[in-house]
Design a protein around this motif. Structure first.
Motif, PDB file in Angstrom:
ATOM      1  N   TYR A  29      35.456   7.694   3.606  1.00  0.00           N
ATOM      2  CA  TYR A  29      36.503   7.684   2.611  1.00  0.00           C
ATOM      3  C   TYR A  29      36.648   6.360   2.285  1.00  0.00           C
ATOM      4  O   TYR A  29      36.805   5.355   3.225  1.00  0.00           O
ATOM      5  CB  TYR A  29      37.856   8.281   2.815  1.00  0.00           C
ATOM      6  N   TYR A  38      38.922   4.649   0.705  1.00  0.00           N
ATOM      7  CA  TYR A  38      40.260   4.203   0.990  1.00  0.00           C
ATOM      8  C   TYR A  38      40.171   3.759   2.496  1.00  0.00           C
ATOM      9  O   TYR A  38      40.306   2.283   2.570  1.00  0.00           O
ATOM     10  CB  TYR A  38      41.307   5.172   0.876  1.00  0.00           C
ATOM     11  N   LEU A  48      36.366  10.062 -10.059  1.00  0.00           N
ATOM     12  CA  LEU A  48      37.596   9.381  -9.530  1.00  0.00           C
ATOM     13  C   LEU A  48      39.064  10.106  -9.149  1.00  0.00           C
ATOM     14  O   LEU A  48      39.689   9.954  -8.298  1.00  0.00           O
ATOM     15  CB  LEU A  48      37.948   7.865 -10.211  1.00  0.00           C
ATOM     16  N   TRP A  83      38.978  11.463  -5.677  1.00  0.00           N
ATOM     17  CA  TRP A  83      38.831  10.679  -4.663  1.00  0.00           C
ATOM     18  C   TRP A  83      39.989  10.324  -3.900  1.00  0.00           C
ATOM     19  O   TRP A  83      41.098  10.563  -4.274  1.00  0.00           O
ATOM     20  CB  TRP A  83      38.439   9.088  -5.224  1.00  0.00           C
ATOM     21  N   ILE A  88      43.345   8.020  -4.176  1.00  0.00           N
ATOM     22  CA  ILE A  88      42.741   7.140  -5.326  1.00  0.00           C
ATOM     23  C   ILE A  88      43.964   6.392  -5.734  1.00  0.00           C
ATOM     24  O   ILE A  88      43.613   5.215  -6.012  1.00  0.00           O
ATOM     25  CB  ILE A  88      42.167   8.099  -6.528  1.00  0.00           C
ATOM     26  N   LYS A  89      45.222   6.654  -5.761  1.00  0.00           N
ATOM     27  CA  LYS A  89      46.327   5.935  -6.323  1.00  0.00           C
ATOM     28  C   LYS A  89      46.471   4.815  -5.486  1.00  0.00           C
ATOM     29  O   LYS A  89      46.741   3.717  -6.014  1.00  0.00           O
ATOM     30  CB  LYS A  89      47.536   6.807  -6.637  1.00  0.00           C
ATOM     31  N   LEU A  95      44.208   3.490  -3.636  1.00  0.00           N
ATOM     32  CA  LEU A  95      42.838   2.667  -3.324  1.00  0.00           C
ATOM     33  C   LEU A  95      42.782   1.769  -4.654  1.00  0.00           C
ATOM     34  O   LEU A  95      42.223   0.757  -4.409  1.00  0.00           O
ATOM     35  CB  LEU A  95      41.797   3.847  -3.632  1.00  0.00           C
ATOM     36  N   VAL A  96      43.383   2.094  -5.922  1.00  0.00           N
ATOM     37  CA  VAL A  96      43.058   1.212  -6.877  1.00  0.00           C
ATOM     38  C   VAL A  96      44.027   0.011  -6.887  1.00  0.00           C
ATOM     39  O   VAL A  96      43.962  -1.234  -7.772  1.00  0.00           O
ATOM     40  CB  VAL A  96      43.487   2.036  -8.260  1.00  0.00           C
ATOM     41  N   THR A 137      38.422   6.958 -18.202  1.00  0.00           N
ATOM     42  CA  THR A 137      39.186   7.399 -17.112  1.00  0.00           C
ATOM     43  C   THR A 137      40.742   6.561 -17.225  1.00  0.00           C
ATOM     44  O   THR A 137      41.007   5.648 -17.912  1.00  0.00           O
ATOM     45  CB  THR A 137      38.686   6.837 -15.847  1.00  0.00           C
ATOM     46  N   PHE A 162      42.229   5.471 -14.638  1.00  0.00           N
ATOM     47  CA  PHE A 162      42.196   4.525 -13.678  1.00  0.00           C
ATOM     48  C   PHE A 162      41.645   3.184 -14.180  1.00  0.00           C
ATOM     49  O   PHE A 162      41.045   3.135 -15.086  1.00  0.00           O
ATOM     50  CB  PHE A 162      41.293   4.948 -12.639  1.00  0.00           C
TER      51      PHE A 162
END
Length: 188
Positions: A84, A86, A113, A116, A119-120, A122-123, A140, A142
């Motif tokens: 993963y 993250y 994305l 993923w 994801i929140k 990770l960004v 996207t 993101f």
């Protein structure tokens, strides 16, 4: 602060499209280096078989050997289970404190994305770089930094299929990788 691009993937095999994208993104964003990070088990792909880790590393080392600003990063191979992003980025940030990471993905992954893992969060940890790919959109919600690169419609899947059908991977992979594929009878 160091600026490092990360290209993740199975790299089975690494091809000229990978190298072209890495170099163009490095240039466009003035990155110090690009790290190629082969993954152990990609959570988003259902692979029938994956070339063993040692051979994928050998091919990747051969592919990047003449590029001093390209490096192999094996952090995802050190862990068991799915890879993963993250978890990987958190580990990389712990190991490399004074570094800003840029995660390079193709348009096919941009569309994916929302699925993923974490994801929140990770960004907030990494800058995503989106690279156009034939047949895909870079739309996207993101935050994505878009980088234009030449459209080179090649994939590892296509290369494996070509070799299996008795065709060559020449001009799709670096010569050193072609040599390894032939010597080890990969993908036949």
């Amino acid at each position: 602060m160091k600026k490092i691009g990360i290209m993740g993937g199975t790299f089975d095999p690494p091809h000229l499209g990978h190298l072209l994208i890495a170099k163009d993104v490095q240039y466009a964003l003035s990155l110090d280096e690009v790290w190629f990070m082969p993954n152990h088990i990609p959570p988003h792909k259902q692979l029938k078989s994956l070339t063993n880790t040692e051979l994928r590393i050998e091919m990747l080392e051969a592919a990047i050997q003449n590029q001093p600003s390209f490096r192999l990063e094996t952090i995802e191979l050190e862990r068991e289970g799915p890879s993963y992003t993250y978890d990987t980025i958190i580990l990389l940030k712990e190991r490399h404190k004074n570094t800003e990471f840029y995660f390079i993905i193709g348009a096919d992954m941009v569309e994916y994305l929302p699925k993923w893992h974490r994801i929140k969060e990770l960004v907030e940890q990494v800058n995503f770089i989106g690279v156009k790919r034939p047949g895909y959109s870079i739309t996207t919600n993101f935050p994505i930094i878009e980088v234009e690169t030449p459209q080179f419609d090649v994939s590892s899947t296509m290369i494996r299929k070509r070799v299996k059908e008795g065709m060559t991977a020449q001009f799709l992979v670096p010569e050193q990788v072609q040599r390894i594929i032939e010597e080890k009878n990969l993908y036949e």
